[in-house]
Design a protein around this motif. Sequence first.
Motif, PDB file in Angstrom:
ATOM      1  N   GLY A  40     -11.907   0.404   1.392  1.00  0.00           N
ATOM      2  CA  GLY A  40     -12.085  -0.347   0.144  1.00  0.00           C
ATOM      3  C   GLY A  40     -11.262   0.364  -0.904  1.00  0.00           C
ATOM      4  N   PHE A  41     -11.830   0.622  -2.054  1.00  0.00           N
ATOM      5  CA  PHE A  41     -11.128   1.414  -3.053  1.00  0.00           C
ATOM      6  C   PHE A  41     -11.875   2.711  -3.293  1.00  0.00           C
ATOM      7  CE2 PHE A  41     -14.188   0.745  -6.386  1.00  0.00           C
ATOM      8  CZ  PHE A  41     -14.547  -0.593  -6.404  1.00  0.00           C
ATOM      9  N   SER A  42     -11.145   3.679  -3.814  1.00  0.00           N
ATOM     10  CA  SER A  42     -11.770   4.937  -4.169  1.00  0.00           C
ATOM     11  C   SER A  42     -11.184   5.353  -5.507  1.00  0.00           C
ATOM     12  CB  SER A  42     -11.476   5.988  -3.096  1.00  0.00           C
ATOM     13  OG  SER A  42     -11.916   7.259  -3.538  1.00  0.00           O
ATOM     14  N   ILE A  43     -11.989   5.318  -6.528  1.00  0.00           N
ATOM     15  CA  ILE A  43     -11.509   5.656  -7.870  1.00  0.00           C
ATOM     16  C   ILE A  43     -11.901   7.094  -8.154  1.00  0.00           C
ATOM     17  CG2 ILE A  43     -11.653   5.104 -10.327  1.00  0.00           C
ATOM     18  CD1 ILE A  43     -12.402   2.258  -9.530  1.00  0.00           C
TER      19      ILE A  43
ATOM     20  N   LEU B  10      -6.266   2.915  -2.791  1.00  0.00           N
ATOM     21  CA  LEU B  10      -6.624   1.742  -1.980  1.00  0.00           C
ATOM     22  C   LEU B  10      -6.354   2.018  -0.515  1.00  0.00           C
ATOM     23  CD1 LEU B  10      -4.952  -0.921  -4.287  1.00  0.00           C
ATOM     24  CD2 LEU B  10      -7.323  -0.161  -4.302  1.00  0.00           C
TER      25      LEU B  10
END
Lengths: 205, 197
Positions: free
Chosen positions: B67-70, B85
């Motif tokens: 998924g995403f990793s902020i 991403l």
Amino acid sequence: MKVKKGCNSTDAGVPVTSEDELLRNPVISPEDVLGLQKITENYLCSPEENVHMIDFTRFKIRDMETGTVLFEITKPPAPAGEKKDFDPNGGRFVRYQFTPAFLQLRQVGATVEFTVGDMPINNFRMIERHYFREQLLKSFDFEFGFCMPSSKNTCEHIYEFPPLSEDIMREMILHPYKTQSDSFYFVDNKLVMHNKADYSYSGSP
Amino acid sequence: MSECMHLTLCICRIGAYTCFRTLCCKGQPPPRPEYDLVCIGLTGSGKTSLLSRLCSEATDNIGPTTGFSIKAVPFQNAILNVKELGGADSIKKYWSRYYQGSQGVVFVLDSTSTDEDLEMARTELHSALQHPQLCTLPFLILANHQDKPAARTTQEVGRTHTQVHTSTWTNVHTREHTHRYTLTQTCYMLRTGGNNQ
């Protein structure tokens, strides 16, 4: 991502709202909760309203100035086939126990990890409001944006501690769990989840 | 340490051209400026590992990002809010949903990948370079896994970028409004010693 740091509803130009009013609405919007002046007594939505199957699986706090991890918790996977032990609000509340030194921190990075069901989510947003007794300390507004279907996502946002007077800090330390927060989660501007937490800074349970 | 310093300097240079801050000398030092970046690249290129290492986090049990990793990556003079991403095919198709609001792009590639994979990376890179929401932004291209014997040098990586898509590259560079800083930098992860390299 930048967190929109609002404070009082008057600053945001949003009308004051009360929990009772909102509970009468079929749908609760971000603007509705931005008007709340104190911690809610009840949850503003039921667990069933989480139709997107958003599940928070990990939470971590670190001090941005030193990088020290202050707190980390991972949700254990639910054992298959076992009926969940029944407190329907069990997963929606966390009690934090910190020492007084925590209030001296300026910037904290809070990482949240969550999974999403098989529907994509267009606009996922969190509004979190922290109060000490009936005083709003800080309101955070964070847009995660788009979430892919069947994804696991992590997000770290930076909390800047509001400046707190010595008096307030002393009171917060002397009165554990009177510092409380409501975390509201919205998909497409509709409330789908509501979590709560309370905080002790006295250093002992 | 030198690789990290290099990266720090490069990113600060890139960030500095978009923003000018006056130092306030009164009272507490001003909070560090924050910049929003997006980090993309094929699966396995090392995006998550690199960002974790920059945040002094463990890199042993990292799996593919699904998924995403902020992440808020702190440097002395700035904080970079990096949206990383996942690079798997099922995730790549969503990359452009995350471009809005970015101020810079970090593209990570595996210097040891096969020609076929490098070609795929090149295609994705060019796609990003030309995307309307990214086409005016600075890019930092990281040729990762330099510690491996099969790693290509920056020159080789740079050459393969221009070989097949020369015209596209030229167009990107001569577009009037594109004052783009593109930097290709080699890097690798030190597996021992625990240093933040």
